[in-house]
Design an enzyme around this catalytic site. Structure first.
Site, PDB file in Angstrom:
ATOM      1  N   HIS A  68     -43.914  -4.183 -20.533  1.00 40.89           N
ATOM      2  CA  HIS A  68     -43.950  -5.267 -19.551  1.00 40.89           C
ATOM      3  C   HIS A  68     -42.552  -5.648 -19.094  1.00 40.89           C
ATOM      4  O   HIS A  68     -42.314  -5.893 -17.899  1.00 40.89           O
ATOM      5  CB  HIS A  68     -44.666  -6.475 -20.149  1.00 40.89           C
ATOM      6  CG  HIS A  68     -44.677  -7.667 -19.254  1.00 40.89           C
ATOM      7  ND1 HIS A  68     -44.011  -8.827 -19.566  1.00 40.89           N
ATOM      8  CD2 HIS A  68     -45.241  -7.880 -18.035  1.00 40.89           C
ATOM      9  CE1 HIS A  68     -44.177  -9.709 -18.598  1.00 40.89           C
ATOM     10  NE2 HIS A  68     -44.918  -9.158 -17.654  1.00 40.89           N
ATOM     11  N   GLU A  71     -41.376  -3.276 -16.521  1.00 36.69           N
ATOM     12  CA  GLU A  71     -41.954  -3.528 -15.190  1.00 36.69           C
ATOM     13  C   GLU A  71     -41.037  -4.449 -14.395  1.00 36.69           C
ATOM     14  O   GLU A  71     -40.799  -4.233 -13.204  1.00 36.69           O
ATOM     15  CB  GLU A  71     -43.339  -4.156 -15.340  1.00 36.69           C
ATOM     16  CG  GLU A  71     -43.988  -4.559 -14.032  1.00 36.69           C
ATOM     17  CD  GLU A  71     -45.036  -5.641 -14.203  1.00 36.69           C
ATOM     18  OE1 GLU A  71     -45.045  -6.581 -13.381  1.00 36.69           O
ATOM     19  OE2 GLU A  71     -45.832  -5.550 -15.151  1.00 36.69           O
ATOM     20  N   HIS A  72     -40.502  -5.474 -15.046  1.00 36.79           N
ATOM     21  CA  HIS A  72     -39.559  -6.385 -14.386  1.00 36.79           C
ATOM     22  C   HIS A  72     -38.275  -5.654 -13.999  1.00 36.79           C
ATOM     23  O   HIS A  72     -37.741  -5.843 -12.898  1.00 36.79           O
ATOM     24  CB  HIS A  72     -39.214  -7.548 -15.318  1.00 36.79           C
ATOM     25  CG  HIS A  72     -40.282  -8.571 -15.468  1.00 36.79           C
ATOM     26  ND1 HIS A  72     -40.112  -9.895 -15.111  1.00 36.79           N
ATOM     27  CD2 HIS A  72     -41.553  -8.480 -15.934  1.00 36.79           C
ATOM     28  CE1 HIS A  72     -41.223 -10.580 -15.357  1.00 36.79           C
ATOM     29  NE2 HIS A  72     -42.110  -9.739 -15.857  1.00 36.79           N
ATOM     30  N   GLU A 148     -42.081 -16.621 -19.299  1.00 37.15           N
ATOM     31  CA  GLU A 148     -43.452 -16.306 -18.900  1.00 37.15           C
ATOM     32  C   GLU A 148     -44.392 -16.435 -20.102  1.00 37.15           C
ATOM     33  O   GLU A 148     -45.484 -16.994 -19.994  1.00 37.15           O
ATOM     34  CB  GLU A 148     -43.496 -14.881 -18.353  1.00 37.15           C
ATOM     35  CG  GLU A 148     -44.850 -14.443 -17.811  1.00 37.15           C
ATOM     36  CD  GLU A 148     -44.810 -13.016 -17.281  1.00 37.15           C
ATOM     37  OE1 GLU A 148     -45.874 -12.352 -17.312  1.00 37.15           O
ATOM     38  OE2 GLU A 148     -43.736 -12.568 -16.854  1.00 37.15           O
TER      39      GLU A 148
END
Length: 446
Positions: A68, A71-72, A148
């Site tokens: 994840h 992905e950023h 997040e």
């Protein structure tokens, strides 16, 4: 021979397949990248996607959250297209973009005018291997991910409860580790971790290109060869290998109390088979079982019995998603009515399931569910992005093009006997986790 093909810039083309609703062409580049082209000429737009066969369940021990986080990091820029240039270019050309990480895949997409497709391929292929990341880039995005997690999980009792249930359902498989990662492990991720992950997994021989919209397959092939075909593969990349879940021999229970809980509820998850290539019948039966029991609101078995007739629940449902590379789950839940304890809600749920297993499927209800599913498949054809996702998700979850195209017909072929056989196999409490989400500990003593 493979190196010669890459040097010459050749690609291998597989025969294209056509179903009743879509014209689907598939091909494979010499560097190992798979491609799917879905023609839809109703509007001059295209959805361009790149799916990587890497997700949170493939992460190395102690590195949860790296899929994840990366992905950023994919939006940080390359030597050719600096930070922010990719997104600014998509917006300037009237398009939209996004990315997503799951247990089984990571994906990136743009929706844009057809005549901008080549530009998207040029930019997406550049960041497949060309990212330039500083320590500051990684620290910045790691902090974004931690925030997040703080806002979506740590400050959400339902999300914390779900994390604990998944960890209890999967004792050994990485589906029990949250996609966003455990906080203490995410805090330790660094530039070295990011580049090791990137160099190994972000490669054409670990990727699937999906292009859907107003396109000519031959043009897509030419663009794909020009841009993606020039990207070097990862040598020696092995097929995915994951920890296997051991036989489960005892039911598990957990409770979580939090003063922030607005509405207590009870939920149970069972291990269940996933959709497998060439063998999707049981998964289709479970999909229909979920709809029969709790997928149609008050007209479902659980809704009619628990909400309308017995009035012990404000809400009830059943759910199943067979689209996963490994063993999936089937779930049921109940939100008790005012004055009804979690224990009484659970007992009522179990009684309805037991009665269903004894009496079987109502034939008229089954036909209604199948008709609704058929209508949904037709309506879905208007969603270009959804169509592209269906193919990308299926292929990265181990299915074939044929499996994806066969799925609607398999659903329609399911009989009442298929549903009951699947129900009797899945409702095994030895392979389940039952959870109570409560406002405070006193509720557990009810």
């Amino acid at each position: 021979m493979r190196k010669v093909l890459v040097t010459l810039g050749l690609f291998l083309v597989l025969p294209f397949s056509v179903n009743a609703t879509e014209s689907v062409t598939t091909f494979k580049l010499a560097n190992g990248m798979d491609a799917v082209v879905i023609e839809d000429h109703r509007a001059p737009v295209v959805t361009h996607m790149v799916w990587y066969r890497i997700g949170a369940a493939d992460e190395a021990p102690g590195k949860s959250g790296i899929a994840h986080l990366f992905e950023h990091l994919m939006f940080k820029g390359t030597a050719r297209f600096g930070p922010g240039v990719f997104s600014d270019t998509v917006a300037a050309n009237g398009g939209s973009e996004n990315a997503f990480t799951s247990y089984d895949y990571t994906g990136y997409y743009q929706r844009i005018a057809t005549d901008r497709l080549e530009l998207m391929m040029e930019m997406e292929s550049d960041r497949m291997r060309g990212l330039t990341l500083s320590e500051e880039d990684v620290r910045t995005e790691r902090d974004v991910v931690l925030e997040e997690r703080n806002s979506r999980t740590d400050n959400n009792p339902g999300a914390l409860f779900a994390e604990q249930r998944m960890a209890a359902l999967y004792l050994n498989h990485h589906y029990g580790i949250p996609i966003i990662g455990w906080r203490h492990e995410v805090e330790q991720l660094n530039r070295e971790d990011a580049f090791a992950f990137y160099r190994k997994y972000y490669a054409p021989n670990n990727a699937i290109l999906v292009v859907a919209g107003d396109v000519d397959p031959e043009n897509v092939k030419a663009f794909a060869q020009k841009y993606y075909g020039a990207v070097a593969p990862t040598e020696g990349l092995l097929p995915r290998s994951r920890p296997i879940e051991p036989p489960q021999i005892a039911p598990r229970r957990l409770s979580y109390s939090d003063l922030r809980v607005a509405q207590p509820y009870m939920i149970r998850s069972y291990l269940a088979p996933e959709r497998n290539p060439g063998d999707q019948t049981e998964a289709a039966a479970l999909q229909i079982l979920a709809e029969l029991l709790g997928g149609s609101g008050l007209t479902s078995v659980l809704g009619e019995q628990l909400v309308l007739k017995q009035k012990v629940a404000l809400q009830s449902a059943a759910f199943y998603d067979g689209m996963s590379l490994d063993q999936s789950g089937f779930g049921v839940f109940v939100v008790p009515a005012e004055g009804v304890s979690l224990r009484d809600g659970e007992d009522a749920l179990d009684a309805v399931i037991a009665d269903f297993l004894k009496k079987g499927v109502d034939a008229a209800h089954l036909e209604r569910i199948k008709a609704q599913m058929k209508a949904s498949e037709i309506y879905a054809l208007d969603d270009l992005e959804g169509t592209a996702r269906r193919y990308g998700e299926g292929l990265t979850s181990g299915l074939t093009i044929q499996d994806i195209e066969d799925w609607p017909n398999i659903l329609q072929s399911i009989t009442a006997e298929d549903v009951m056989a699947a129900a009797k196999r899945v409702f095994d409490k030895k392979k389940s986790v039952t959870g109570w989400l409560m406002r405070d500990d006193a509720e557990e003593k009810q």
